[in-house]
Design an enzyme around this catalytic site. Structure first.
Site, PDB file in Angstrom:
ATOM      1  N   ASP A  80       0.859  -1.179   0.000  1.00 35.73           N
ATOM      2  CA  ASP A  80       0.000   0.000   0.000  1.00 35.73           C
ATOM      3  C   ASP A  80       0.902   1.239   0.000  1.00 35.73           C
ATOM      4  OD1 ASP A  80      -2.460   1.545   0.456  1.00 35.73           O
ATOM      5  OD2 ASP A  80      -1.644   1.855   2.463  1.00 35.73           O
ATOM      6  N   ASP A 105      -0.301   5.287   0.797  1.00 35.34           N
ATOM      7  CA  ASP A 105      -0.562   6.285   1.839  1.00 35.34           C
ATOM      8  C   ASP A 105      -0.608   5.653   3.228  1.00 35.34           C
ATOM      9  OD1 ASP A 105      -0.763   7.957  -0.281  1.00 35.34           O
ATOM     10  OD2 ASP A 105      -2.878   8.417  -0.062  1.00 35.34           O
ATOM     11  N   ASP A 137      -1.917  -0.637   5.911  1.00 34.89           N
ATOM     12  CA  ASP A 137      -2.247   0.002   7.188  1.00 34.89           C
ATOM     13  C   ASP A 137      -3.734   0.219   7.407  1.00 34.89           C
ATOM     14  OD1 ASP A 137      -2.306   2.096   5.132  1.00 34.89           O
ATOM     15  OD2 ASP A 137      -2.598   3.461   6.813  1.00 34.89           O
TER      16      ASP A 137
END
Length: 259
Positions: A11, A13, A199
């Site tokens: 991922d 961001d 996250d």
């Protein structure tokens, strides 16, 4: 295509990129080590093809495919991104026929426009403009109650539209997850072992599908579900945030797997 020792899916961001500054500098040691080993790093994000293409080139990863718009699409290696298409137009039409009470609580990127996206996400104008060049999905800000959000999602589901909450936005699409695209990419490389880092809740399937799923600590986002019960492999968690957590977890793993 030569089969690599393993594949990394990440991922962006809040994971490879810092939540506030969007910098990846803290992860450069681990990225350099992966490059030396010939390990593909597959960027997997809610970002659009134009956004990811720029970052992919900047990171020297143009030879790797990338997963775009939360898994709703795939950007092939060395390819220029395509923008627009019927999938995005259909999403916007579905929003426009919603009851006003529900529609008014969702402001998608098509409503915000480049200026609004730049202001909300803290992006430079040129990056915000690329974020609005969508093909497969529509992120947006939900300002209503949790109950109304559930009703909003339920109504759209009747039209075949799914909603996923990421670290910052509620994203609408016609389906497809990062884990779905992960299977496609792994097949291109001849499968092998995989590591996934993320996250946010929209990373859950990808993390659970990897041989090792790494949850990067994020004090700004929604908590991920307990992945231990559904994971195919092992789940690990960083103590540091963003790219510092990325580096914290990847360097020891490289040492483990090098043995």
């Amino acid at each position: 295509m030569t089969q690599p020792p393993f594949i990394v899916f990440t991922d962006l961001d809040g994971t490879l990129l810092d939540h506030a500054s969007y910098s990846y500098d803290a992860a450069l040691p681990a990225l350099a080590a992966l490059k030396d080993l010939g390990v593909p790093v597959i960027l997997a994000s809610s970002k659009t093809g134009p956004e990811i293409a720029v970052l992919r080139d900047e990171l020297g990863l143009a030879a790797c495919p990338a997963i775009v718009e939360n898994g709703a699409g795939l950007l092939p290696a060395h390819a220029a991104p395509e923008v627009g298409g019927h999938a995005y137009r259909d999403l916007r039409r579905a929003l426009d026929v919603l009851p006003p009470a529900l529609r008014g609580s969702f402001r998608g990127f098509g409503d915000l426009g480049p200026h609004g996206v730049a202001e909300n996400a803290g992006l430079p104008p040129e990056q915000a403009a690329m974020a609005c060049r969508r093909s497969f999905s529509e992120p947006g800000i939900w300002s209503g109650s949790a109950a109304d959000e559930a009703a909003f999602v339920a109504v759209l589901a009747k039209s075949g539209i799914s909603a996923r909450r990421g670290g910052r936005y509620l994203t609408l699409s016609h389906g497809g997850t990062k884990a779905d695209r992960m299977v496609e990419v792994a097949a291109q490389y001849g499968a092998g072992r995989s590591v996934a880092l993320g996250d946010a809740p929209n990373d859950a399937e990808m993390l659970a599908s990897a041989d090792i799923g790494i949850v990067i600590a994020n004090p700004h986002g929604n908590a991920l579900p307990d992945l231990a019960q559904i994971a195919r492999g092992e789940i690990r968690r960083s103590t540091k945030f963003g790219p510092e957590g990325w580096n914290e977890m990847m360097l020891p793993l490289l040492s483990e797997w090098a043995l």
